[in-house]
Design an enzyme around this catalytic site. Structure first.
Site, mmCIF file in Angstrom:
data_model
loop_
_atom_site.group_PDB
_atom_site.id
_atom_site.type_symbol
_atom_site.label_atom_id
_atom_site.label_comp_id
_atom_site.label_asym_id
_atom_site.label_seq_id
_atom_site.Cartn_x
_atom_site.Cartn_y
_atom_site.Cartn_z
ATOM 1 N N LYS A 163 0.830 -1.212 0.000
ATOM 2 C CA LYS A 163 0.000 0.000 0.000
ATOM 3 C C LYS A 163 0.867 1.265 0.000
ATOM 4 C CE LYS A 163 -2.208 -1.184 3.852
ATOM 5 N NZ LYS A 163 -1.652 -2.526 4.132
ATOM 6 N N ARG B 24 -10.608 0.328 7.436
ATOM 7 C CA ARG B 24 -10.185 -1.024 7.806
ATOM 8 C C ARG B 24 -11.301 -1.853 8.408
ATOM 9 N NH1 ARG B 24 -4.404 -0.091 8.167
ATOM 10 N NH2 ARG B 24 -3.443 -2.080 8.604
ATOM 11 N N ARG C 74 11.588 -6.501 6.038
ATOM 12 C CA ARG C 74 11.524 -5.080 6.385
ATOM 13 C C ARG C 74 11.820 -4.877 7.872
ATOM 14 N NH1 ARG C 74 6.023 -1.857 5.772
ATOM 15 N NH2 ARG C 74 5.657 -2.896 7.767
ATOM 16 N N ARG D 207 9.955 -0.719 13.084
ATOM 17 C CA ARG D 207 8.531 -0.778 13.435
ATOM 18 C C ARG D 207 8.303 -1.851 14.482
ATOM 19 N NH1 ARG D 207 4.271 -0.054 8.475
ATOM 20 N NH2 ARG D 207 3.020 -1.311 9.915
ATOM 21 N N ARG E 37 -1.567 -9.456 12.841
ATOM 22 C CA ARG E 37 -2.047 -8.445 11.879
ATOM 23 C C ARG E 37 -2.732 -9.121 10.699
ATOM 24 N NH1 ARG E 37 3.510 -5.636 10.941
ATOM 25 N NH2 ARG E 37 2.500 -4.443 9.293
HETATM 26 P P1 AP5 Z 1 4.650 -1.601 2.068
HETATM 27 O O1 AP5 Z 1 4.489 -0.767 0.867
HETATM 28 O O2 AP5 Z 1 5.176 -0.964 3.304
HETATM 29 O O3 AP5 Z 1 3.275 -2.366 2.380
HETATM 30 P P2 AP5 Z 1 2.030 -1.875 3.236
HETATM 31 O O4 AP5 Z 1 0.852 -2.568 2.658
HETATM 32 O O5 AP5 Z 1 2.014 -0.382 3.320
HETATM 33 O O6 AP5 Z 1 2.418 -2.553 4.622
HETATM 34 P P3 AP5 Z 1 2.203 -2.018 6.098
HETATM 35 O O7 AP5 Z 1 3.059 -2.865 6.972
HETATM 36 O O8 AP5 Z 1 2.367 -0.541 6.190
HETATM 37 O O9 AP5 Z 1 0.682 -2.404 6.267
HETATM 38 P P4 AP5 Z 1 -0.200 -2.386 7.523
HETATM 39 O O10 AP5 Z 1 -1.561 -2.375 6.945
HETATM 40 O O11 AP5 Z 1 0.087 -3.463 8.491
HETATM 41 O O12 AP5 Z 1 0.277 -1.076 8.277
HETATM 42 P P5 AP5 Z 1 -0.398 0.333 8.592
HETATM 43 O O13 AP5 Z 1 0.687 1.282 8.771
HETATM 44 O O14 AP5 Z 1 -1.474 0.638 7.636
HETATM 45 O O15 AP5 Z 1 5.533 -2.854 1.662
HETATM 46 C C1 AP5 Z 1 5.951 -3.793 2.637
HETATM 47 C C2 AP5 Z 1 7.364 -4.311 2.296
HETATM 48 O O16 AP5 Z 1 7.303 -5.032 1.079
HETATM 49 C C3 AP5 Z 1 8.370 -3.173 2.074
HETATM 50 O O17 AP5 Z 1 9.602 -3.558 2.606
HETATM 51 C C4 AP5 Z 1 8.432 -3.016 0.552
HETATM 52 O O18 AP5 Z 1 9.658 -2.549 0.106
HETATM 53 C C5 AP5 Z 1 8.149 -4.453 0.091
HETATM 54 N N1 AP5 Z 1 7.434 -4.501 -1.194
HETATM 55 C C6 AP5 Z 1 6.463 -3.657 -1.630
HETATM 56 N N2 AP5 Z 1 6.027 -4.019 -2.847
HETATM 57 C C7 AP5 Z 1 6.715 -5.150 -3.189
HETATM 58 C C8 AP5 Z 1 6.707 -6.010 -4.331
HETATM 59 N N3 AP5 Z 1 5.894 -5.782 -5.382
HETATM 60 N N4 AP5 Z 1 7.544 -7.080 -4.329
HETATM 61 C C9 AP5 Z 1 8.374 -7.321 -3.282
HETATM 62 N N5 AP5 Z 1 8.441 -6.532 -2.169
HETATM 63 C C10 AP5 Z 1 7.614 -5.454 -2.131
HETATM 64 O O19 AP5 Z 1 -1.090 0.040 10.005
HETATM 65 C C11 AP5 Z 1 -0.306 -0.304 11.134
HETATM 66 C C12 AP5 Z 1 -1.193 -0.463 12.351
HETATM 67 O O20 AP5 Z 1 -1.818 0.799 12.667
HETATM 68 C C13 AP5 Z 1 -2.367 -1.436 12.212
HETATM 69 O O21 AP5 Z 1 -1.984 -2.764 12.487
HETATM 70 C C14 AP5 Z 1 -3.358 -0.882 13.230
HETATM 71 O O22 AP5 Z 1 -2.999 -1.249 14.517
HETATM 72 C C15 AP5 Z 1 -3.153 0.627 13.115
HETATM 73 N N6 AP5 Z 1 -4.060 1.228 12.120
HETATM 74 C C16 AP5 Z 1 -3.702 1.845 10.961
HETATM 75 N N7 AP5 Z 1 -4.779 2.280 10.285
HETATM 76 C C17 AP5 Z 1 -5.858 1.915 11.048
HETATM 77 C C18 AP5 Z 1 -7.263 2.059 10.872
HETATM 78 N N8 AP5 Z 1 -7.768 2.647 9.775
HETATM 79 N N9 AP5 Z 1 -8.054 1.551 11.827
HETATM 80 C C19 AP5 Z 1 -7.566 0.953 12.927
HETATM 81 N N10 AP5 Z 1 -6.247 0.781 13.167
HETATM 82 C C20 AP5 Z 1 -5.397 1.261 12.226
HETATM 83 MG MG MG Z 2 2.012 1.023 4.913
#
Ligand code: AP5
Ligand code: MG
Length: 192
Positions: free
Chosen positions: A14, A90, A129, A135, A146
């Site tokens: 994402k 979410r 990562r 993180r 997660r």
């Molecule tokens: P990356 O681009 O970082 O993927 P991502 O989907 O953004 O992963 P996140 O870990 O940020 O997702 P998440 O949903 O757990 O976290 P969020 O911050 O939203 O890519 C990941 C890795 O893969 C990187 O190293 C990248 O280089 C690699 N990569 C990318 N594309 C690739 C490809 N094509 N091939 C190979 N490698 C690749 O949320 C974190 C926490 O916050 C949640 O768990 C929750 O507790 C809270 N939270 C956030 N939003 C909410 C909400 N709306 N409601 C409630 N709680 C929330």
């Molecule tokens: Mg992210």
């Protein structure tokens, strides 16, 4: 205005794809995860409360997130080319709140895209990562949690957007450019 929701399991890309989308389509990036991590790093009361959920791999409560989004949207420029919501909504409750908010402002959500990646790849990406990200949720136990939370709480959001005819599933496996090209195909159709 192109208002886009980018969704998918933890590690699906994402954040990575949002950066490419913003550059090409000049959207404002809105990541609830990044916003919460900033609050945690600043040690604010919001960050301290949110951290307790995030470190266990749980979702932060809907009311907290909906409040944050509502305040932020009202402060955003309504004449900007559009907004990309990364990691939000979410839950179905969050999706309903966003739909109401954006429709009320006359800037509806245009489309929701979900990046589909098998669990095995997600796990690998996040563990790699985690070696450098700093993180607190990038460790084996929390990643597993997660992924479970995504399946139980966030997967139903796709049905919600399907029912509104806004849902697009995209294969998230491949090089960054390959995935980006698939996204652009969908966005260029939406923008015609
Ligand atoms: P990356 O681009 O970082 O993927 P991502 O989907 O953004 O992963 P996140 O870990 O940020 O997702 P998440 O949903 O757990 O976290 P969020 O911050 O939203 O890519 C990941 C890795 O893969 C990187 O190293 C990248 O280089 C690699 N990569 C990318 N594309 C690739 C490809 N094509 N091939 C190979 N490698 C690749 O949320 C974190 C926490 O916050 C949640 O768990 C929750 O507790 C809270 N939270 C956030 N939003 C909410 C909400 N709306 N409601 C409630 N709680 C929330
Ligand atoms: Mg992210």
């Amino acid at each position: 205005m192109l208002n886009l929701v980018i969704s998918g399991a933890p590690g699906c890309g994402k954040g990575t794809q949002s950066a490419l989308i913003i550059e090409k389509y000049h959207l404002i990036h809105f990541s609830t995860g990044e916003l919460l991590r900033t609050e945690i790093n600043l040690g604010t009361p919001l960050g301290i409360e949110a951290g307790e959920y995030i470190n266990k791999g749980n979702l932060v409560p809907d009311e907290m997130i909906i409040d944050i989004i509502t305040n932020a949207i009202h402060n955003l420029c309504k004449t900007c080319p559009g907004i990309i919501f990364d990691g939000f909504p979410r839950t179905v409750e969050q999706a309903e709140a966003l739909e109401k908010l954006m429709n009320g402002l006359g800037i509806p959500v245009s489309a929701m895209i979900e990046l589909k990646v098998p669990d095995r790849d997600l796990m690998n990406r996040l563990l790699i990562r985690g070696e450098t990200s700093g993180r607190t949720d990038d460790n084996l136990e929390t990643i597993k949690k997660r992924l479970d939370v995504f399946k139980s709480k966030t997967a139903p959001v796709t049905d919600y957007y399907s029912s509104l005819d806004k849902y697009h599933s995209i294969d998230g496996v491949g090089t960054l450019d390959e995935v980006f090209e698939r996204i652009c195909d969908v966005l260029d159709t939406e923008m015609l």
